[in-house]
Scaffold this motif. Structure first.
Motif, PDB file in Angstrom:
ATOM      1  N   SER A 102      -8.200   7.751  -1.218  1.00 12.27           N
ATOM      2  CA  SER A 102      -7.222   8.726  -0.735  1.00 12.27           C
ATOM      3  C   SER A 102      -6.032   8.073  -0.041  1.00 12.27           C
ATOM      4  N   ALA A 103      -6.070   6.760   0.127  1.00 15.03           N
ATOM      5  CA  ALA A 103      -5.099   6.088   0.995  1.00 15.03           C
ATOM      6  C   ALA A 103      -3.789   5.744   0.312  1.00 15.03           C
ATOM      7  N   TYR A 125      -2.811   0.671  -4.052  1.00 13.72           N
ATOM      8  CA  TYR A 125      -2.800  -0.708  -3.572  1.00 13.72           C
ATOM      9  C   TYR A 125      -2.270  -1.606  -4.688  1.00 13.72           C
ATOM     10  N   THR A 152     -13.009  12.056  -4.552  1.00 14.42           N
ATOM     11  CA  THR A 152     -12.790  12.409  -3.148  1.00 14.42           C
ATOM     12  C   THR A 152     -13.358  13.780  -2.801  1.00 14.42           C
ATOM     13  N   GLU A 173      -8.743  -2.754   4.392  1.00 20.73           N
ATOM     14  CA  GLU A 173      -8.777  -1.416   3.796  1.00 20.73           C
ATOM     15  C   GLU A 173      -9.871  -1.308   2.736  1.00 20.73           C
ATOM     16  N   LYS A 224       0.849  -1.194   0.000  1.00 16.07           N
ATOM     17  CA  LYS A 224       0.000   0.000   0.000  1.00 16.07           C
ATOM     18  C   LYS A 224       0.882   1.240   0.000  1.00 16.07           C
ATOM     19  N   LEU A 278     -13.331   0.083   3.754  1.00 16.70           N
ATOM     20  CA  LEU A 278     -13.474   1.491   4.078  1.00 16.70           C
ATOM     21  C   LEU A 278     -14.461   2.137   3.106  1.00 16.70           C
ATOM     22  N   THR A 304     -12.232   7.424   1.518  1.00 14.79           N
ATOM     23  CA  THR A 304     -11.046   7.075   2.312  1.00 14.79           C
ATOM     24  C   THR A 304     -10.158   6.112   1.547  1.00 14.79           C
ATOM     25  N   TRP A 305     -10.773   5.117   0.896  1.00 13.44           N
ATOM     26  CA  TRP A 305     -10.002   4.125   0.139  1.00 13.44           C
ATOM     27  C   TRP A 305      -9.226   4.801  -0.988  1.00 13.44           C
TER      28      TRP A 305
END
Length: 409
Positions: free
Chosen positions: A173-174, A177, A329, A163, A132, A166, A170-171
């Motif tokens: 913006s993380a 992956y 987002t 994750e 991630k 979520l 949020t996903w």
């Protein structure tokens, strides 16, 4: 311990996307001062309209759920950056659907079936390494280009999968992956499978190939024990699944659900698709009480209700209105808010549908128990109001209620 994944300093040869027959080999590069490191990429996305659950596709490949080809001892990266991956963490298994079907997945402590390798004893068997934002989330490694080689049970899945539950904002913006895989057991040539850790019945095949892209195992084995959904022409026009039998007129549905549809417009087409969706839900929610169970009745009623919500969002996405969301987002953009809402509805309610079907199966109830209720049966004759008299004018007799629509003064 988490490891940050740094790019190798030399980037020498960029290979073109390679497809051999029905196999997709990804986009490969060679790295290092002497071109000694080969790394290939599959860019993962979801076509949510290709079936009830949607199916994976890859930018480097043709079609949904394509058969991939991978070489032994080469690093492969499966990049899940696109928002369509939300709620769909990729997994790798020795049989279709992995743990969904109680079969072995690629893990450090699981040797390939039939292999003489002792890797299970040292937790060094081939396994996906979950990453991630450039940071490896596990401890195990069989790939020094990702993290120091180490036998361990933790390959990052326990951090990666949660994750994907979520919310979409949020996903998204993380960070990026991705999954890295280097398969380094020589005496195993059967196919392996990619699948979704959350939704079952989305599996696809991976074949091992030689340096020229030729499969080491010509047969497709093990088998995938189900066919993929076939989406009708009508459903393709709506962006939905399972509606072709519920276009109006339909004996179990009213003449229309949507009034004053503007013909020849996108919203008019959407309204027509909604008519079919609502008919499908109405027919689906006319059920018997299966085996006297309130749980069975609840699930038989709720599954078509959820399917309708999923199809509504899929159709809305297909109409193009949500394409105007430039940044998912952006929580101040109402178009993006709707797009986020639909990603949540499609993926969470499909997951809940599978959960309800699993409950029905575990408790021994039928998967459905429909009954037919034709529309258009004669209505009861209207009841005439009582004759008025002076004594009763403007009053309601004791213990008598006025029915809705009663025009008494």
């Amino acid at each position: 311990m988490k490891f940050h994944i740094a790019a190798l300093p030399f980037f020498v040869v960029l290979a073109n996307v390679s497809k051999t027959g029905a196999l997709c080999l990804g986009t490969c590069v060679t790295k290092g001062a002497a071109d000694e490191v080969k790394e290939c990429t599959f860019t993962v996305k979801l076509d949510l309209h290709a079936g009830e659950l949607g199916y994976y596709y890859f930018e480097e490949c043709d079609g949904v759920n394509p058969t991939l080809g991978i070489e032994k001892d080469v690093t492969y990266r499966f990049v899940q950056e696109d928002i369509t991956n939300y709620y769909h963490p990729l997994g790798l298994a020795y049989y279709a659907d992995g743990a969904h079907d109680d079969v072995d997945e690629l893990e450090p402590g699981i040797a390939p079936p039939g292999s003489a390798s002792g890797c299970a004893d040292t937790n060094t068997c081939p396994a996906p390494m979950y990453i991630k934002g450039g940071e490896y989330l596990g401890e195990y490694s069989n790939n020094a280009d990702i993290a120091p080689v180490l036998g361990a049970e933790d390959f990052g899945l326990d951090y990666y999968e949660p994750e994907f539950f979520l919310d979409p904002v949020t996903w998204a913006s993380a960070g990026t992956y991705e999954i890295a895989l280097k398969f380094d057991v020589d005496d195993f040539t059967d196919d392996i499978f990619y699948f979704c850790h959350i939704h079952q019945f989305m599996t696809g095949r991976i074949k091992f190939v030689d340096g020229a892209g030729n499969p080491l195992n010509e047969s497709d084995s093990p088998a995938i024990p189900y066919e993929y959904d076939a989406v009708s022409e009508y459903d393709q026009s709506c962006g939905t699944v399972g509606l072709s039998e519920f276009t109006l007129p339909n004996a179990q549905c009213p003449e229309t659900f949507i009034c004053n549809k503007p013909e020849g417009t996108t919203v008019g087409k959407f309204a027509g698709c909604l008519d079919s969706m609502n008919c499908a839900m109405a027919v689906g929610m006319t059920t018997n009480v299966n085996q006297g169970s309130a749980i069975a009745l609840f699930n038989h009623q709720m599954i078509p209700h959820h399917q309708n919500a999923v199809n509504m969002c899929k159709a809305l996405m297909s109409m193009g209105d949500l394409d105007f969301c430039e940044d998912i987002t952006d929580e101040d953009d109402p178009i993006c808010v709707m797009k986020v809402l639909c990603f949540e509805i499609i993926n969470t309610q499909n997951f809940q549908i599978q959960t309800m079907r699993g409950v029905l199966d575990t408790l021994g109830y039928d998967q459905d128990d429909d009954c037919e209720v034709p529309i258009g049966a004669p209505s009861p004759a209207p009841v005439n109001p009582p004759t008025k008299s002076k004594s009763s004018k403007g009053k309601t007799p004791k213990n008598q209620k006025i029915s809705k629509g009663d025009t008494r003064p």
